[in-house]
Design an enzyme around this catalytic site. Sequence first.
Site, mmCIF file in Angstrom:
data_model
loop_
_atom_site.group_PDB
_atom_site.id
_atom_site.type_symbol
_atom_site.label_atom_id
_atom_site.label_comp_id
_atom_site.label_asym_id
_atom_site.label_seq_id
_atom_site.Cartn_x
_atom_site.Cartn_y
_atom_site.Cartn_z
ATOM 1 N N CYS A 1 -12.022 -7.727 9.291
ATOM 2 C CA CYS A 1 -13.210 -8.149 10.015
ATOM 3 C C CYS A 1 -14.484 -7.784 9.260
ATOM 4 O O CYS A 1 -14.714 -6.631 8.913
ATOM 5 C CB CYS A 1 -13.303 -7.555 11.413
ATOM 6 N N ARG B 1 -12.695 -9.072 2.545
ATOM 7 C CA ARG B 1 -12.051 -8.190 3.514
ATOM 8 C C ARG B 1 -10.848 -8.854 4.186
ATOM 9 O O ARG B 1 -10.036 -8.176 4.791
ATOM 10 C CB ARG B 1 -13.063 -7.742 4.573
ATOM 11 N N TRP C 1 -10.292 -10.974 11.599
ATOM 12 C CA TRP C 1 -8.885 -10.813 11.237
ATOM 13 C C TRP C 1 -8.181 -10.511 12.559
ATOM 14 O O TRP C 1 -8.372 -9.439 13.132
ATOM 15 C CB TRP C 1 -8.754 -9.660 10.236
ATOM 16 N N ASN D 1 -15.559 -4.997 15.071
ATOM 17 C CA ASN D 1 -14.421 -4.697 14.203
ATOM 18 C C ASN D 1 -13.759 -3.451 14.781
ATOM 19 O O ASN D 1 -14.448 -2.466 15.025
ATOM 20 C CB ASN D 1 -14.922 -4.442 12.770
ATOM 21 N N GLY D 2 -12.451 -3.514 15.002
ATOM 22 C CA GLY D 2 -11.756 -2.361 15.573
ATOM 23 C C GLY D 2 -10.859 -2.811 16.709
ATOM 24 O O GLY D 2 -10.580 -4.004 16.859
ATOM 25 N N GLU E 1 4.559 -0.104 -7.626
ATOM 26 C CA GLU E 1 3.225 -0.718 -7.673
ATOM 27 C C GLU E 1 3.299 -2.141 -8.251
ATOM 28 O O GLU E 1 2.645 -3.050 -7.749
ATOM 29 C CB GLU E 1 2.288 0.184 -8.497
ATOM 30 N N LYS F 1 2.116 -5.428 -6.183
ATOM 31 C CA LYS F 1 1.078 -6.352 -6.667
ATOM 32 C C LYS F 1 1.557 -7.784 -6.557
ATOM 33 O O LYS F 1 0.843 -8.661 -6.099
ATOM 34 C CB LYS F 1 0.727 -6.082 -8.140
ATOM 35 N N GLU G 1 2.127 -9.036 -2.826
ATOM 36 C CA GLU G 1 0.950 -9.197 -1.971
ATOM 37 C C GLU G 1 0.102 -10.398 -2.357
ATOM 38 O O GLU G 1 -0.440 -11.063 -1.489
ATOM 39 C CB GLU G 1 0.111 -7.908 -1.869
ATOM 40 N N HIS H 1 23.362 2.324 -6.327
ATOM 41 C CA HIS H 1 23.630 2.690 -4.930
ATOM 42 C C HIS H 1 23.376 1.524 -3.976
ATOM 43 O O HIS H 1 23.197 1.732 -2.786
ATOM 44 C CB HIS H 1 22.788 3.912 -4.550
ATOM 45 N N LYS I 1 -8.620 -6.229 3.079
ATOM 46 C CA LYS I 1 -8.920 -5.238 2.044
ATOM 47 C C LYS I 1 -8.864 -3.822 2.591
ATOM 48 O O LYS I 1 -8.369 -2.918 1.943
ATOM 49 C CB LYS I 1 -10.302 -5.535 1.453
HETATM 50 C C1 F6R Z 1 -2.608 -2.943 -2.470
HETATM 51 C C2 F6R Z 1 -3.653 -2.610 -1.549
HETATM 52 C C3 F6R Z 1 -3.310 -1.841 -0.318
HETATM 53 C C4 F6R Z 1 -4.178 -0.572 -0.269
HETATM 54 C C5 F6R Z 1 -3.913 0.209 1.022
HETATM 55 C C6 F6R Z 1 -4.722 1.494 1.079
HETATM 56 O O1 F6R Z 1 -3.091 -3.650 -3.565
HETATM 57 O O2 F6R Z 1 -4.779 -2.928 -1.755
HETATM 58 O O3 F6R Z 1 -1.954 -1.520 -0.302
HETATM 59 O O4 F6R Z 1 -3.884 0.190 -1.396
HETATM 60 O O5 F6R Z 1 -4.242 -0.585 2.122
HETATM 61 O O6 F6R Z 1 -6.077 1.243 1.081
HETATM 62 P P1 F6R Z 1 -7.135 2.380 0.771
HETATM 63 O O7 F6R Z 1 -6.898 2.814 -0.636
HETATM 64 O O8 F6R Z 1 -8.469 1.732 0.962
HETATM 65 O O9 F6R Z 1 -6.878 3.500 1.735
#
Ligand code: F6R
Length: 613
Positions: A2, A27, A75, A101-102, A485, A489, A492, A509, A608
């Site tokens: 949001c 966001r 969102w 937002n919330g 990671e 990437k 997502e 396993h 985000k």
């Molecule tokens: C992955 C990504 C999310 C954030 C997660 C934590 O690329 O962006 O998995 O890493 O939501 O967010 P922060 O670091 O803002 O607490």
Amino acid sequence: MCGIVGYVGKPPVVQTLLDCLGRLEYRGYDSAGIAVVNDKGIEIRKRVGKIKELVASIKQKPLDGERLGISHSRWATHGEPTEVNAHPHLDCRGELALVHNGIVENYAELKARLLGQGHRFRSQTDTEVIAHLVEEHAKRLPLAEAFRSALKELRGSYALCLIAKRDPTHLYGARAGSPLIVGLGKGEAFLASDVPAVLARTRRVIYLNEQEVVELSTSGVKLTTLNGAPITRKPSTVSWDLSAAQKEGYDHFMLKEIVEQPSAVEQTLCTRLDAAKGQIAFDRRTRTFLSRLTSQEKFVIIACGTAYHAGLVGEYMLEELAHVPVDVDLASEFRYRAPMLDRDTTVIAITQSGETADTLAGVRLAKEQGAKVLAICNVMGSSIPREADAVIYTHAGPEIAVASTKAYTSQLTVLYLLTLSLAKRRGLVTSARLRELLTTLGRLPKLIERALEVEPAIKRIARRYARARDFYYLGRRYNFPSALEGALKLKEICPRIHAEGYAAGEMKHGPISLIRKGWPVVFLATDSAVYEKVVSNIEEVRARKGECLIIASEGDRAIRRHADALITVPKTEELFSPILAAIPLQLLAYHIARLNGCDIDQPPNLAKSVTVE
Ligand code: F6R
């Protein structure tokens, strides 16, 4: 998650609101809306989909605001992403409008009461309850007081922005658990979820604290508590400018942020590292914090997503070099366990945004139980650093793409600084070895720059594998988190692809049973203490006709015969290898997603900053 923008100033209000809202697109959202006060009262427009749909509708049927308005990108949490559920929401008479937002946790009980009092609801959202609640209180109280009284009835989290027909010169805002900043321009003022929204107009901002209420007009700011007690706070000046929050010729923010990593890591290091003198200097608060750590200290790292993966790398280095016992927890699990914390525990909260709801809840739990809290964070003034006992900022600059890249490598850099500084304090490393490690740390920006040279090779490999629908990522020790990671990437930003990261030793396993001809497996096989073990894992995959995409160290000729596709990164100490391995992993995800036509910067269903649970 949001985006909120509120504005009080001068015409063209609608254009200003749309421009600012556009800068919060990163966001993540599924609908957008705007409300302005004009001679007709409050006028509102909403559209499902992207902000451009809203812009097109306003072009077709113009909307005019004089000096006051609010806008929102939603969102969805309560109720589907429809026009009715999109914000702003109105009271019964359409005389006040608000964006939120919330999550209002007690919305059902408030709604039942308001329905009983004769209020008529249009949407399925929790937010609409707030509009009616303010309307109810405003029957007896002036607007500012009615707003505060309504806020006191809410449970949950909110960043709110309110306008009213009866008060066309004032914009009201409040925050509890969701971010909101005030931007102060010349003869104008803003409320926004994040700094990039206002950067084109001002760099003077006030960060609202929990449970603070703000009243803005063209002539000033009035900041109060929920009880109306005045608060004085000087504005801060944002150190980065608009160019940092723009694409600047790149097709996507994600690519720009990948390429920015040498300078982001340089920024993380610059004021802290003096490799020639063998010194690491943190700010005074962090130094005091570190000096209070006991010899029995244990660390619990809490984080989500990519930041969690940085924490996992941190576990390897802190245990190996600083001899501190470390647990790494997903913040969303940590908060619901009964963790054994005490005064010898430091909880390290790693977070790009500083607003992630689970990490914030974990920080609060840690403090309640008497643990110390150190934050590693990118966004200055955000909630988690404000609640922590000390903070080490990553200084990576604004990260706009949903997929985290430069924040991750900057988080790793802070963990290197922290580990080596503790190893030095505890006398666990000789000065010669420390100087050697710090010299390599100082060279990381250059090494990352060289790692970025793999992009043409990655593009070729991406073309070869773009149509695959399942990927495994495998690594061991320091590069086990790299495997997680890399897979995160890819999945997502390219939701058509299923990608899983595993510790390579776990393959036997279970997961190996899925490998079949042509299944791409990305191996992290850089120089390390477990290199030969990783090569054995590669052979196991090849025996099942899987395709091995290997990330290895430059100069490793022997690995070639095991690789269907080979990418090399500069050779370095195992400790530093995850930061270099991150580069091809990010680029591979980026180019595969691009070839699949994905919405790279704003993948569907992702936000985000996850400010709700
Ligand atoms: C992955 C990504 C999310 C954030 C997660 C934590 O690329 O962006 O998995 O890493 O939501 O967010 P922060 O670091 O803002 O607490």
